[in-house]
Design an enzyme around this catalytic site. Structure first.
Site, PDB file in Angstrom:
ATOM      1  N   CYS A 131     -23.501  28.193 -32.671  1.00 21.59           N
ATOM      2  CA  CYS A 131     -22.502  27.478 -31.875  1.00 21.59           C
ATOM      3  C   CYS A 131     -22.118  26.175 -32.574  1.00 21.59           C
ATOM      4  CB  CYS A 131     -23.060  27.187 -30.478  1.00 21.59           C
ATOM      5  SG  CYS A 131     -21.989  26.093 -29.532  1.00 21.59           S
ATOM      6  N   CYS A 179     -23.097  23.082 -30.586  1.00 18.38           N
ATOM      7  CA  CYS A 179     -24.544  22.805 -30.655  1.00 18.38           C
ATOM      8  C   CYS A 179     -24.882  22.150 -32.003  1.00 18.38           C
ATOM      9  CB  CYS A 179     -25.346  24.094 -30.467  1.00 18.38           C
ATOM     10  SG  CYS A 179     -25.388  24.676 -28.753  1.00 18.38           S
ATOM     11  N   ASP A 212     -11.351  15.372 -30.868  1.00 23.29           N
ATOM     12  CA  ASP A 212     -10.976  16.737 -31.238  1.00 23.29           C
ATOM     13  C   ASP A 212     -10.410  16.720 -32.657  1.00 23.29           C
ATOM     14  OD1 ASP A 212     -10.172  19.508 -29.423  1.00 23.29           O
ATOM     15  OD2 ASP A 212      -9.320  19.284 -31.426  1.00 23.29           O
ATOM     16  N   HIS A 216     -26.252  24.386 -23.612  1.00 20.47           N
ATOM     17  CA  HIS A 216     -25.286  25.425 -24.002  1.00 20.47           C
ATOM     18  C   HIS A 216     -25.066  26.426 -22.879  1.00 20.47           C
ATOM     19  CE1 HIS A 216     -23.215  28.169 -26.877  1.00 20.47           C
ATOM     20  NE2 HIS A 216     -23.624  29.065 -25.987  1.00 20.47           N
ATOM     21  N   THR A 225     -11.706  28.941 -27.340  1.00 21.40           N
ATOM     22  CA  THR A 225     -12.080  29.352 -28.695  1.00 21.40           C
ATOM     23  C   THR A 225     -13.536  29.024 -29.026  1.00 21.40           C
ATOM     24  OG1 THR A 225     -11.235  27.258 -29.578  1.00 21.40           O
ATOM     25  CG2 THR A 225      -9.735  29.154 -29.608  1.00 21.40           C
ATOM     26  N   HIS A 234     -18.806  27.232 -25.755  1.00 21.21           N
ATOM     27  CA  HIS A 234     -19.769  26.217 -25.276  1.00 21.21           C
ATOM     28  C   HIS A 234     -18.930  25.311 -24.389  1.00 21.21           C
ATOM     29  CE1 HIS A 234     -23.235  23.236 -26.235  1.00 21.21           C
ATOM     30  NE2 HIS A 234     -22.453  22.643 -25.335  1.00 21.21           N
ATOM     31  N   HIS A 278     -16.782  22.816 -22.516  1.00 19.28           N
ATOM     32  CA  HIS A 278     -16.319  21.485 -22.907  1.00 19.28           C
ATOM     33  C   HIS A 278     -15.081  21.135 -22.095  1.00 19.28           C
ATOM     34  CE1 HIS A 278     -14.490  24.548 -25.465  1.00 19.28           C
ATOM     35  NE2 HIS A 278     -13.391  23.785 -25.485  1.00 19.28           N
ATOM     36  N   HIS A 309     -11.539  19.059 -22.313  1.00 19.87           N
ATOM     37  CA  HIS A 309     -10.551  18.331 -23.120  1.00 19.87           C
ATOM     38  C   HIS A 309     -10.099  17.107 -22.336  1.00 19.87           C
ATOM     39  CE1 HIS A 309      -9.694  21.618 -26.093  1.00 19.87           C
ATOM     40  NE2 HIS A 309     -10.153  22.357 -25.109  1.00 19.87           N
TER      41      HIS A 309
HETATM   42  P1  AMP Z   1     -11.020  25.546 -26.655  1.00 20.92           P
HETATM   43  O1  AMP Z   1      -9.894  26.272 -27.326  1.00 20.92           O
HETATM   44  O2  AMP Z   1     -10.714  25.110 -25.271  1.00 20.92           O
HETATM   45  O3  AMP Z   1     -12.324  26.322 -26.770  1.00 20.92           O
HETATM   46  O4  AMP Z   1     -11.194  24.199 -27.459  1.00 20.92           O
HETATM   47  C1  AMP Z   1     -11.949  24.061 -28.617  1.00 20.92           C
HETATM   48  C2  AMP Z   1     -11.528  22.781 -29.257  1.00 20.92           C
HETATM   49  O5  AMP Z   1     -12.516  22.414 -30.187  1.00 20.92           O
HETATM   50  C3  AMP Z   1     -10.191  22.837 -29.998  1.00 20.92           C
HETATM   51  O6  AMP Z   1      -9.291  21.875 -29.448  1.00 20.92           O
HETATM   52  C4  AMP Z   1     -10.570  22.511 -31.429  1.00 20.92           C
HETATM   53  O7  AMP Z   1      -9.601  21.735 -32.086  1.00 20.92           O
HETATM   54  C5  AMP Z   1     -11.867  21.767 -31.247  1.00 20.92           C
HETATM   55  N1  AMP Z   1     -12.777  21.810 -32.377  1.00 20.92           N
HETATM   56  C6  AMP Z   1     -13.184  22.907 -33.066  1.00 20.92           C
HETATM   57  N2  AMP Z   1     -14.045  22.559 -34.028  1.00 20.92           N
HETATM   58  C7  AMP Z   1     -14.204  21.211 -33.947  1.00 20.92           C
HETATM   59  C8  AMP Z   1     -14.961  20.255 -34.680  1.00 20.92           C
HETATM   60  N3  AMP Z   1     -15.754  20.600 -35.701  1.00 20.92           N
HETATM   61  N4  AMP Z   1     -14.873  18.954 -34.320  1.00 20.92           N
HETATM   62  C9  AMP Z   1     -14.067  18.585 -33.291  1.00 20.92           C
HETATM   63  N5  AMP Z   1     -13.341  19.441 -32.562  1.00 20.92           N
HETATM   64  C10 AMP Z   1     -13.392  20.740 -32.891  1.00 20.92           C
END
Ligand code: AMP
Length: 113
Positions: free
Chosen positions: A4, A7, A30, A46, A94, A97, A99, A101
């Site tokens: 993950c 994680c 982000d 997680h 995507t 885990h 989260h 926004h």
């Molecule tokens: P979601 O599509 O709601 O699962 O959002 C996942 C978010 O994680 C997206 O907005 C990505 O831009 C962000 N994301 C993915 N990898 C990273 C990372 N390494 N650091 C910061 N944000 C990330």
């Protein structure tokens, strides 16, 4: 969870721009911002979605929101902010885990509901 990405960020194995951390959550920038301010509030525990969380995890999530409310000035959210939680495939989640926004820094043009 082993593979993950969040994680790994929490454990410091992948770099991130961290704005806040306590025992239960982190807030990071982000990597692909959709607004002038785009942060992610990520509980350290997680689980994928709210329908998969157990009672203890739901209490942690509640405390995360409470903490976020107290960080308005520190995070530059004084003019309002939008919270989005994508839950599963149709919502285009995507990273599996949970989260939140945090979007701010401009007048949002579209409301989905
Ligand atoms: P979601 O599509 O709601 O699962 O959002 C996942 C978010 O994680 C997206 O907005 C990505 O831009 C962000 N994301 C993915 N990898 C990273 C990372 N390494 N650091 C910061 N944000 C990330």
């Amino acid at each position: 969870m082993e593979n993950c990405i969040f994680c790994k960020i929490i454990k410091g194995e992948i770099p991130s721009v961290k704005l806040y951390e306590n025992d239960e959550m982190i807030i990071i920038k982000d990597v692909a911002p959709q607004a002038p301010v785009h942060y992610l509030m990520i509980p350290k525990v997680h689980f994928k979605t709210i329908d998969e969380m157990n009672k203890e995890q739901s209490e942690i999530l509640g405390r995360c929101f409470y903490t976020l409310g107290g960080l308005k000035e520190k995070l530059g959210l004084e003019n309002g902010y939008r919270l989005i939680m994508n839950q599963g495939a149709d919502a285009c989640q995507t990273v599996p885990h949970l989260h939140v926004h945090i979007l701010a820094g401009k007048k949002m043009e579209e409301k989905m509901c």
